[in-house]
Design a protein around this motif. Structure first.
Motif, PDB file in Angstrom:
ATOM      1  N   ILE A  76       0.832  -1.204   0.000  1.00 43.47           N
ATOM      2  CA  ILE A  76       0.000   0.000   0.000  1.00 43.47           C
ATOM      3  C   ILE A  76       0.866   1.254   0.000  1.00 43.47           C
ATOM      4  O   ILE A  76       0.525   2.275  -0.615  1.00 43.47           O
ATOM      5  CB  ILE A  76      -0.982   0.010   1.192  1.00 43.47           C
ATOM      6  N   THR A  77       2.026   1.176   0.670  1.00 39.50           N
ATOM      7  CA  THR A  77       2.952   2.314   0.674  1.00 39.50           C
ATOM      8  C   THR A  77       3.546   2.528  -0.713  1.00 39.50           C
ATOM      9  O   THR A  77       3.706   3.673  -1.161  1.00 39.50           O
ATOM     10  CB  THR A  77       4.087   2.091   1.708  1.00 39.50           C
ATOM     11  N   VAL A  78       3.853   1.429  -1.401  1.00 42.48           N
ATOM     12  CA  VAL A  78       4.347   1.537  -2.781  1.00 42.48           C
ATOM     13  C   VAL A  78       3.306   2.214  -3.658  1.00 42.48           C
ATOM     14  O   VAL A  78       3.607   3.120  -4.442  1.00 42.48           O
ATOM     15  CB  VAL A  78       4.695   0.147  -3.347  1.00 42.48           C
ATOM     16  N   SER A  79       2.055   1.770  -3.498  1.00 41.11           N
ATOM     17  CA  SER A  79       0.971   2.345  -4.301  1.00 41.11           C
ATOM     18  C   SER A  79       0.843   3.848  -4.062  1.00 41.11           C
ATOM     19  O   SER A  79       0.709   4.639  -4.998  1.00 41.11           O
ATOM     20  CB  SER A  79      -0.346   1.642  -3.977  1.00 41.11           C
ATOM     21  N   ARG A  80       0.915   4.238  -2.785  1.00 40.25           N
ATOM     22  CA  ARG A  80       0.795   5.667  -2.467  1.00 40.25           C
ATOM     23  C   ARG A  80       2.001   6.447  -2.998  1.00 40.25           C
ATOM     24  O   ARG A  80       1.868   7.555  -3.496  1.00 40.25           O
ATOM     25  CB  ARG A  80       0.688   5.847  -0.953  1.00 40.25           C
ATOM     26  N   ALA A  81       3.178   5.869  -2.876  1.00 40.61           N
ATOM     27  CA  ALA A  81       4.394   6.556  -3.337  1.00 40.61           C
ATOM     28  C   ALA A  81       4.363   6.802  -4.836  1.00 40.61           C
ATOM     29  O   ALA A  81       4.887   7.813  -5.322  1.00 40.61           O
ATOM     30  CB  ALA A  81       5.626   5.742  -2.961  1.00 40.61           C
ATOM     31  N   LEU A  82       3.749   5.873  -5.570  1.00 34.85           N
ATOM     32  CA  LEU A  82       3.695   6.007  -7.023  1.00 34.85           C
ATOM     33  C   LEU A  82       2.551   6.892  -7.486  1.00 34.85           C
ATOM     34  O   LEU A  82       2.674   7.611  -8.486  1.00 34.85           O
ATOM     35  CB  LEU A  82       3.566   4.617  -7.672  1.00 34.85           C
TER      36      LEU A  82
END
Length: 391
Positions: A76-82
């Motif tokens: 979920i953090t990857v998704s938000r970062a992208l």
């Protein structure tokens, strides 16, 4: 989120594009092996391969979970970062971006489109890219749409309505968020499909009292009227037309002839050439005009390219421009001010057309509702007649 391991992509053997091309195989190679093999084969054929830091990476079908593992954060953090980097700490964004580079991860736009009902694609249909007259419009529209997070899908109609119809059908199957067409003359099926698609549609480079949705451009008939008045005011009476055989050029021709008729002057000769226009067509077209009307004293050309070719042919025959023959073009292309003599022409702000069209689509996507009043959906960018040495 799907936690299953991604299926290993099948690799089909591709036909070589040219002699010495490297074939793709389904065999698993050591890291960098394919690049090294390609470089070796390329050296044998006298070619050089540029090796970059990412050249050893293969397209492995990396997922969001793979990126998360390498970055040491949650998916979920990857998704938000992208997707929403402003909500994530800068050092975490940096870790994710580095992991993306290491894994070769490519964002799945189709999955995002299903979730948001947005494809992030705007389609642009042009008649041709062989002439520079549309270049500024395309570049400006593409820059503005890219800035807003969209990509442009380009299609070429080759000045043929049936080809545009097929293109629009294919484009709509991709579920674009908007469509930008060149001109206002379409088949009934094309108009109907676009009206039923319920997405923003801009018809550019033209004017219409009944647009599909929105229209951004200028009056071709108005251009013709201005050309006729200019030539008559300069004292020319034996006026001929050299034109590409396309609908917008024809409307300019009709406007010119109608204005001349209003002043009691008939066009001396008309010669049409197949699009796209070239300097060779300008030379050949002038030869044909002279066979039809040897005593012409002015020629309107539907493009600067035609006009340039015509001037070259006129000078090769010993005719002085404008003393014996006036020439005026259309488009104000980048060479028009530098011909000998400098070419009189009509300037159209293609960049502004592209910007206004792109913004109109973006505004509609962002919720600015369509006004039922046609006048509010018509954006007239105008034109300017530029007098130079050729008239």
């Amino acid at each position: 989120m799907d936690n299953k391991k991604p299926a290993k992509p099948a690799v089909k053997k591709a036909k070589p594009a040219a002699k010495g091309a490297v074939k793709a195989t389904g065999k698993k190679a050591a890291p960098g092996g394919a690049v090294k093999a390609a470089a070796k084969n390329a050296d044998k054929n006298g070619l050089r391969v540029l090796h970059t830091p990412t050249a050893d990476l293969s397209v492995s079908g990396a997922t969001l979970i793979d990126v998360a593992k390498v970055a040491g954060v949650s998916p979920i953090t990857v998704s938000r970062a992208l997707n929403q980097p402003h909500l994530v700490r800068p050092n975490t964004v940096a870790k994710v971006q580095e992991a993306v580079q290491q894994t070769g991860y490519v964002k799945n736009m189709m999955a995002g489109a299903l979730a948001s009902n947005r494809s992030k694609l705007i389609s642009l249909v042009l008649p041709t890219i062989a002439t520079p007259i549309f270049a500024d419009m395309v570049e400006a529209a593409s820059d503005r749409l890219t800035q807003a997070g969209y990509q442009v899908l380009l299609g070429l109609s080759r000045y043929e309505a049936w080809r545009e119809e097929v293109l629009v059908e294919t484009i709509l199957s991709r579920r674009p968020d908007g469509v930008m067409l060149t001109g206002t003359l379409h088949t009934d099926i094309t108009r109907r499909r676009l009206q039923l698609a319920r997405i923003p549609v801009v018809e550019a480079w033209d004017m219409s009292p009944s647009p599909i949705d929105m229209v951004v451009g200028f009056s071709h008939e108005g251009v013709g009227h201005a050309l006729a008045r200019h030539l008559v005011e300069r004292g020319y009476r034996r006026i001929a037309v050299l034109s590409a055989d396309d609908p917008r050029a024809e409307r300019r021709n009709q406007g010119l002839q109608a204005e001349l008729a209003r002043m009691g002057i008939a066009v001396a000769a008309v010669q049409t050439m197949p699009p796209p226009t070239t300097m060779q067509a300008g030379r050949e077209g002038f030869t044909r005009l002279l066979a039809l009307a040897p005593d012409i004293d002015a020629v309107y050309c539907s493009s600067d390219t035609l006009a340039h070719g015509l001037m070259i042919e006129a000078m090769s025959r010993g005719l002085q421009v404008p003393q014996q023959l006036a020439v005026i073009g259309f488009g104000d292309l980048n060479f028009a001010a530098h011909t000998h003599p400098p070419l009189s022409t009509v300037r159209v702000d293609g960049r502004n057309i592209g910007l206004v069209a792109a913004q109109a689509i973006l505004d509609r996507i962002d919720g600015v509702t369509a006004d039922t009043d046609t006048a509010s959906r018509v954006f007239d960018t105008g034109f300017e007649l530029i007098q130079r040495g050729s008239t």
